[in-house]
Every structure is written in structure tokens, then in C-alpha cells.
Design a protein around this motif. Structure first.
Motif, mmCIF file in Angstrom:
data_model
loop_
_atom_site.group_PDB
_atom_site.id
_atom_site.type_symbol
_atom_site.label_atom_id
_atom_site.label_comp_id
_atom_site.label_asym_id
_atom_site.label_seq_id
_atom_site.Cartn_x
_atom_site.Cartn_y
_atom_site.Cartn_z
ATOM 1 N N GLN A 1 6.522 -19.741 -1.673
ATOM 2 C CA GLN A 1 5.740 -21.236 -2.311
ATOM 3 C C GLN A 1 5.883 -19.840 -3.991
ATOM 4 O OE1 GLN A 1 2.429 -20.534 0.529
ATOM 5 N NE2 GLN A 1 2.945 -22.822 0.679
ATOM 6 N N PRO A 2 7.158 -20.157 -4.311
ATOM 7 C CA PRO A 2 7.122 -19.742 -5.767
ATOM 8 C C PRO A 2 5.878 -19.929 -6.124
ATOM 9 C CG PRO A 2 9.226 -20.706 -5.071
ATOM 10 C CD PRO A 2 7.910 -21.115 -4.057
ATOM 11 N N GLY A 3 5.572 -18.869 -7.101
ATOM 12 C CA GLY A 3 3.840 -18.865 -7.624
ATOM 13 C C GLY A 3 3.192 -19.315 -7.691
ATOM 14 N N LYS A 4 2.525 -18.562 -6.081
ATOM 15 C CA LYS A 4 1.304 -18.974 -5.213
ATOM 16 C C LYS A 4 0.786 -17.431 -5.472
ATOM 17 C CE LYS A 4 -1.034 -21.026 -1.399
ATOM 18 N NZ LYS A 4 -0.944 -21.332 0.050
ATOM 19 N N LEU A 5 -0.522 -17.347 -5.372
ATOM 20 C CA LEU A 5 -0.480 -15.983 -5.284
ATOM 21 C C LEU A 5 -1.431 -16.404 -3.483
ATOM 22 C CD1 LEU A 5 -2.172 -13.689 -5.822
ATOM 23 C CD2 LEU A 5 -4.345 -14.848 -6.445
ATOM 24 N N SER A 6 -0.326 -14.644 -3.356
ATOM 25 C CA SER A 6 -0.750 -14.979 -1.209
ATOM 26 C C SER A 6 -1.247 -14.130 -0.676
ATOM 27 C CB SER A 6 0.700 -15.419 -0.876
ATOM 28 O OG SER A 6 0.269 -15.117 0.356
ATOM 29 N N SER B 1 4.620 -7.327 0.477
ATOM 30 C CA SER B 1 6.003 -6.858 -0.803
ATOM 31 C C SER B 1 5.713 -5.249 -1.422
ATOM 32 C CB SER B 1 5.290 -8.145 -2.096
ATOM 33 O OG SER B 1 3.874 -7.151 -2.957
ATOM 34 N N ALA B 2 3.931 -4.977 -0.272
ATOM 35 C CA ALA B 2 4.045 -3.723 -0.041
ATOM 36 C C ALA B 2 4.307 -3.376 0.722
ATOM 37 C CB ALA B 2 2.230 -3.424 0.412
ATOM 38 N N ASN C 1 2.201 -7.666 -7.416
ATOM 39 C CA ASN C 1 1.428 -8.696 -7.890
ATOM 40 C C ASN C 1 0.274 -7.889 -6.779
ATOM 41 O OD1 ASN C 1 -1.140 -10.519 -8.041
ATOM 42 N ND2 ASN C 1 0.192 -11.153 -8.840
ATOM 43 N N LYS C 2 -0.427 -6.789 -8.303
ATOM 44 C CA LYS C 2 -1.329 -5.584 -7.885
ATOM 45 C C LYS C 2 -2.290 -6.858 -7.096
ATOM 46 C CE LYS C 2 -0.424 -2.786 -11.817
ATOM 47 N NZ LYS C 2 0.815 -3.965 -12.213
ATOM 48 N N GLU C 3 -2.843 -7.880 -7.598
ATOM 49 C CA GLU C 3 -4.172 -9.071 -7.065
ATOM 50 C C GLU C 3 -4.061 -9.254 -5.095
ATOM 51 O OE1 GLU C 3 -7.165 -12.203 -7.566
ATOM 52 O OE2 GLU C 3 -5.337 -12.334 -9.072
ATOM 53 N N ALA C 4 -2.377 -9.484 -5.153
ATOM 54 C CA ALA C 4 -1.745 -10.225 -3.821
ATOM 55 C C ALA C 4 -1.675 -8.528 -3.171
ATOM 56 C CB ALA C 4 -0.249 -10.736 -4.328
ATOM 57 N N HIS D 1 -4.714 -1.298 -0.758
ATOM 58 C CA HIS D 1 -5.809 -1.295 -1.682
ATOM 59 C C HIS D 1 -5.007 0.173 -3.287
ATOM 60 C CE1 HIS D 1 -8.448 -3.770 -0.127
ATOM 61 N NE2 HIS D 1 -7.959 -3.309 1.228
ATOM 62 N N TYR D 2 -3.395 -0.725 -3.946
ATOM 63 C CA TYR D 2 -3.966 0.228 -4.611
ATOM 64 C C TYR D 2 -3.258 -0.540 -6.126
ATOM 65 C CZ TYR D 2 -1.453 3.080 -0.282
ATOM 66 O OH TYR D 2 -1.562 3.744 0.949
ATOM 67 N N ALA D 3 -3.953 0.730 -6.928
ATOM 68 C CA ALA D 3 -3.562 -0.199 -8.265
ATOM 69 C C ALA D 3 -1.993 -0.591 -8.877
ATOM 70 C CB ALA D 3 -3.960 1.273 -9.646
ATOM 71 N N GLY D 4 -0.942 -0.134 -7.696
ATOM 72 C CA GLY D 4 0.407 -0.227 -8.152
ATOM 73 C C GLY D 4 1.980 0.481 -7.360
ATOM 74 N N HIS D 5 2.908 0.337 -7.898
ATOM 75 C CA HIS D 5 3.524 1.388 -7.279
ATOM 76 C C HIS D 5 3.821 2.585 -7.029
ATOM 77 C CE1 HIS D 5 6.426 -2.603 -7.161
ATOM 78 N NE2 HIS D 5 6.760 -1.866 -6.682
#
Length: 325
Positions: A74-79, A86-87, A111-114, A121-125
Motif C-alpha cells: 500500500q504505497p505511502g501507508k504507514l503500516s 522491513s526489520a 521507516n523508524k516509526e513503522a 524497537h530500534y532507532a534505525g539500521h
């Protein structure tokens, strides 16, 4: 692919299925295959969705399709589901690289929020890479043309930065800066260290970190390694000098935006993120999921091609030196 040596196998994580990652990979694929043998970590169905939507060819290459995201994007959707997938792609690529099943990894944006909504629960890669490789000394290095930076602190609130600065952390970032330059082909790196405060605190008028923490770290590192590092230097003038290309090769920056702003000014959408200090090779694009343009065919593949080229260069160097810088 390179003809002079066995082509390296690089894992490519597709990033958030609802972001621009899959589109970017499809657009970059023809260039990627000139550089390496790609292994896709993610669902072929995700690429087929974007291929049909945007009129892009879905490549016939090796896939590690774990079924982490068994649904239509769903392009553009926070999910949360997309974030979790992705994680998992990143974790899978790390594990494959640690096992030697792939030579390194190139990541597309999460996306960090996603990922946090998805239970990771990570701040990023960078933080994920550290945990799953068992390393606590990793640093982000960003490259865009003549501007190259290594970050002492990464994804933390600005108000938390001063308390996180200490000699070992700064010296580790310096080590990763020197090593990073050597691994991308600069044999005698010219390293500068940024001050934290304006004007490098003007002798203590604007703060004490330069005199009490940063300068002692530079002196200790140089005395131990036989190097000659410049700094602490005011960031507002350092990057203008670096852009000229004849003084410094890389700057060690105290916090995220101190380094990221000049990098993105120098080459937004075309820079490369490298994680130094890891037992594996990892590079990444310099942009995020760009939900606002996801699925619209507007995303550029320039950064991914550069990230791939950089990963190959580092691997070639490590092979030449027995895995060491």
C-alpha cells in the motif's frame, strides 16, 4: 559484473514495502548486475506489484523470499506489518552475511516509526546492525562527493548529545573514520574532528566539551596511532574547507545533523551511508522511505547504485588485505 575477480554476492534488503525501496531496486537493477551478483531479501511479489504498477521489469535473480510480508503493498501507508517485514529483511541479511552466505549487504530504506509499530524497537539500521553482529563500536559514515562524515552519536535527541560524548566514543569514531577512508581507497587519510559548540567554544565561553573531552580524545588517539588529526574545528567553516577538496578527507561529527546537513547539501539523493566497525560490509542509500512519492515512479536510483559500488570497493579492499583495513 567485474571481470578481474569473482563477483561478490550482495544481499539487497527491499526496505519498507510501502516506501520507494522496491521501485528504486527495480530501476537500479541493470547497473547493479554490472557490479555484483544481487540476492534479494524480500518478496518477489512486492517487486511484481511495483513492476506492474510502474511498467518496470522484475528481474530474474536470486531471492530469499521468507514470506515476511505476504500481502499487496500500500504505497505511502504507514503500516506495522510493513515495518515488521522491513526489520526482518535486515536481520535476515545480517545473519546471511555473518554466516558467509553473502559477502555483504546493501539496504533500502526502513521507516523508524513503522518498525517500532511492528515490534522492533530500534532507532534505525545502525542500532540493529550493532545488536545482531554483537558490536558496540559501529559508526555511521556518510559520503557525498568530497563531503564525508563519521558520526559520534546518531539517532538521539540533541539535548542528550553532550552527556553521550566521552573519549572512548570519540576515539572509536576517529578509528572508524581512518579505517573507512582506507577502505574506500584513500591510503593516507586527512581527518578532522568537529567541535560541539559554536566557534569551538571560543576558549570555553560557549562550553567546556572541546577542552575537557574532544581535544584530549584527539591527542590520545594521535599519540597512540601516530596520526595527525585536525581539531576540534568549528563545523561552520570546516565543511566549506572540505568541499574545496584539498585539506580534509573526512570529518568526525559530534551529532546527527552536524554531519547529515552538509552531506545532503553536497549530494541529496546520491550519497551513501556506510556502517563502519562491523565484521560485515553494509552500505545503504542516503534517503528514507519517501512515502509521499511511493508508487508514483518518481524515485531516483542514483544512491542505490553508488551504495552498491561502494560496497564492492570495500569488499575488494578487504579481500586484498585479508579482511583488514
Amino acid at each position: 559484473m567485474p571481470q578481474s575477480a569473482t563477483p561478490c554476492r550482495l544481499a539487497f534488503t527491499l526496505g519498507d514495502p510501502n516506501g520507494v525501496g522496491p521501485e528504486v531496486f527495480l530501476k537500479a537493477f541493470s547497473e547493479i548486475t554490472k557490479l555484483c551478483c544481487p540476492v534479494v531479501i524480500g518478496e518477489r511479489g512486492t517487486l511484481e506489484y511495483y513492476g506492474q504498477k510502474l511498467g518496470l521489469t522484475v528481474p530474474d535473480c536470486e531471492y530469499m523470499d521468507k514470506g515476511y510480508y505476504g500481502r499487496e503493498p500500500q504505497p505511502g501507508k504507514l503500516s506495522a506489518a510493513a515495518g515488521a517485514a522491513s526489520a526482518r529483511y535486515v536481520i535476515c541479511a545480517i545473519e546471511e552475511a555473518m554466516l558467509g552466505a553473502v559477502d555483504g549487504m546493501v539496504t533500502l530504506p526502513i521507516n523508524k516509526e513503522a518498525i517500532n509499530l511492528g515490534g522492533y524497537h530500534y532507532a534505525g539500521h545502525t542500532e540493529m546492525l550493532g545488536e545482531y553482529t554483537g558490536v558496540t563500536s559501529q559508526s555511521m559514515m556518510l559520503v557525498a562527493g568530497n563531503i564525508r562524515v563519521v558520526l559520534v552519536t546518531t539517532h538521539v535527541a540533541l539535548e542528550s548529545v553532550p552527556a553521550l560524548l566521552n573519549r572512548p566514543r570519540i576515539m572509536q569514531a576517529m578509528e572508524n573514520a581512518y579505517r573507512g577512508m582506507i577502505e574506500i581507497g584513500i591510503a593516507l587519510p586527512r581527518v578532522a574532528v568537529c567541535a560541539l559548540n559554536p566557534h569551538a567554544s571560543d576558549g570555553g565561553v560557549f562550553g567546556s566539551q572541546e577542552e575537557q573531552i574532544i581535544l584530549p580524545a584527539i591527542r590520545e588517539y594521535d599519540s597512540t596511532h601516530g596520526t595527525s588529526t585536525a581539531g576540534p574545528l568549528p563545523a561552520d567553516s570546516l565543511f566549506a574547507r572540505m568541499a574545496a577538496g584539498n585539506e580534509f578527507d573526512v570529518a568526525v561529527c559530534m551529532y546527527h545533523d552536524q554531519g547529515m546537513i552538509p552531506v545532503k547539501m553536497a549530494g541529496f539523493g546520491g550519497g551513501v551511508n556506510i556502517t563502519m566497525g562491523l565484521p560485515i560490509v553494509r552500505t545503504s542509500v542516503d534517503h528514507g522511505t519517501a512515502f509521499g512519492i511511493a508508487g508514483k515512479g518518481q524515485a531516483s536510483s542514483t544512491s542505490l547504485v553508488e551504495a552498491t559500488r561502494c560496497a564492492v570497493r570495500i569488499l575488494e579492499h578487504r579481500r586484498s588485505y585479508g579482511g583488514k583495513a
